[in-house]
Design an enzyme around this catalytic site. Structure first.
Site, PDB file in Angstrom:
ATOM      1  CE1 TYR A   1      -2.943  -2.360   1.137  1.00  0.00           C
ATOM      2  CE2 TYR A   1      -4.320  -1.037   1.408  1.00  0.00           C
ATOM      3  CZ  TYR A   1      -4.888  -2.587   1.232  1.00  0.00           C
ATOM      4  OH  TYR A   1      -5.992  -3.228   0.899  1.00  0.00           O
TER       5      TYR A   1
ATOM      6  CE  LYS B   1       3.136 -17.812  -1.916  1.00  0.00           C
ATOM      7  NZ  LYS B   1       2.484 -19.534  -2.205  1.00  0.00           N
TER       8      LYS B   1
ATOM      9  CG  ASP C   1      -0.804 -20.464   0.199  1.00  0.00           C
ATOM     10  OD1 ASP C   1      -0.383 -20.588   0.981  1.00  0.00           O
ATOM     11  OD2 ASP C   1      -0.694 -21.148  -1.551  1.00  0.00           O
TER      12      ASP C   1
ATOM     13  CG  ASP D   1      -7.881  -5.637   1.532  1.00  0.00           C
ATOM     14  OD1 ASP D   1      -8.836  -4.991   2.269  1.00  0.00           O
ATOM     15  OD2 ASP D   1      -7.946  -5.334   0.879  1.00  0.00           O
TER      16      ASP D   1
ATOM     17  CG  ASP E   1     -13.270  -8.123   2.002  1.00  0.00           C
ATOM     18  OD1 ASP E   1     -12.662  -6.646   3.303  1.00  0.00           O
ATOM     19  OD2 ASP E   1     -13.622  -7.648   1.351  1.00  0.00           O
TER      20      ASP E   1
END
Ligand code: IPM
Ligand code: MG
Length: 372
Positions: free
Chosen positions: A141, A196, A228, A252, A256
């Site tokens: 970001y 990751k 993942d 983020d 969700d």
């Protein structure tokens, strides 16, 4: 207690859900004998329309001198041209950065009565009680360069994932302290660090620093998960999670996903903090030199498709007020009272469409009634 709150309703359903939450805040203040001085200001698309700037200086100054910030949502189709020089979301990113809000807490629980609002089976989501601690002022970001280029070979764009060890360490400390604070009887508190590390250099540093910080919290278990696989486990065995700590973009996406455990994005609150004040929180309003009391917002967006119809779910923002009472003002009983009110309203069967199940018409001696 007297507290000052900067209120930034923003765009779309923001003003509606913030309006409902302010009613609850003022009622909590009245019942418990606190005064909350609320001052409204512009952020996002409405601020662009009024001033050309998604975070006007006056708004930022108000937030800096307030104990806490309550925000609705920003964005909408009229400002979403990808080539536009200013976008509403820039206001949100700028305020997170300006207030140093590096730790974003997103608690996920399943409210009694909403088990069947989720698309997952009730036995899968039973007992879910987790918090995502998302790094909020670094990573993709904010990393530089972030730009679009036109070259002889065609258009290109670059984003940069960048983290310092200090940024990772302070975020992990918040995660460990939170895990310790929420420890449930008979259960060892656990932090799951999602990264990751099999591909990204930032993630390998993340994992290394996470384990260094973990040495100061021997009473908390640290587990690493590839993001993942973590996304998969969140749907397969969500009740196994306690605190999930992760970098900005991963957080983020995971938050969700996790919102669907609660049945709707319209149920999830969040707190963005410049530090963690521990179990007691700050009993008094902020003093000079103290870290900012934080920014509180529902995790959902501005939902322009349903704005103005009075059907948006205000519960995420009302639960956000509960978080603000607890974390910015150290008012635990007041926060618990707001949560209890939400449970009561749901228990009585009140629903917005996002958490409504198909209802059926049932014959009743006095006429027809709707039954869930
Ligand atoms: C969130 C939102 C924001 C983010 C957007 C609106 C910039 O999705 O708070 O999760 O990506 O951080
Ligand atoms: Mg998001």
């Amino acid at each position: 207690m007297r507290g000052s709150i900067a209120v930034l309703p923003g765009d779309g359903v923001g003003p509606e859900v913030v309006g409902a939450a302010l009613t609850v805040l003022q009622e909590a203040g009245r019942r418990f004998g606190h005064t909350f001085q609320c001052t409204q200001a512009l952020i996002g698309g409405c601020a662009i329309d009024a001033t050309g700037d998604p975070l006007p200086r006056a708004t930022l100054n108000l937030c800096l001198r307030s104990d806490a910030v309550l925000l609705g949502a920003v964005g909408g189709p009229q400002w979403s041209d990808p080539l536009a020089p200013v976008r509403p979301e820039q206001g949100l990113l700028a305020i997170r950065q300006a207030l140093g809000l590096y730790a974003n807490l997103r608690p996920v629980t399943v409210n009694a009565g909403l088990e069947s609002a989720s698309t997952l089976r009730p036995e899968v989501i039973r007992g879910v009680d987790l918090v995502i601690v998302r790094e909020l002022t670094g990573g993709l970001y904010f990393g530089q360069p972030q730009e679009r280029r036109v070259t002889p070979a065609g258009r290109q764009a670059v984003d940069t994932m960048f983290y310092t060890e200090q940024e990772i360490a302070r975020l992990m400390r918040v995660a460990f302290q939170l895990a310790r604070q929420r420890a449930r009887p008979g259960l060892t508190p656990k932090v799951t660090s999602a990264d990751k590390a099999n591909v990204l250099a930032t993630s390998r540093l993340w994992r290394e620093v996470a384990h260094e910080v973990a040495r100061d919290y021997p009473d908390v278990t640290l587990e690493d998960q590839l993001v993942d696989s973590c996304a998969m486990a969140l749907i397969r065995r969500p009740a196994d999670f306690d605190v999930i700590a992760t970098e900005n973009t991963f957080g983020d996406i995971l938050s969700d996903e996790a919102s669907m455990l609660a049945g709707s994005m319209g149920m999830l609150p969040s707190a963005s903090l410049a530090g963690f004040r521990g179990a007691g929180g700050a009993i008094h309003a902020r003093e000079a030199g103290d870290t900012h009391g934080g920014l509180y917002e529902p995790i959902h967006g501005s939902a322009p498709d349903i704005a103005g119809k009075d059907i948006a779910n205000p519960l995420a923002t009302i639960l956000t007020v509960a978080l603000m009472l607890e974390l910015a003002f150290g008012l635990k009983d007041e926060g618990a009272a707001v949560r209890a009110a939400v449970d009561r309203v749901l228990g009585e069967g009140y629903r917005t469409p996002d958490i409504m199940q198909p209802c059926k018409l049932v014959a009743d001696p006095s006429g027809y009634i709707f039954k869930w």
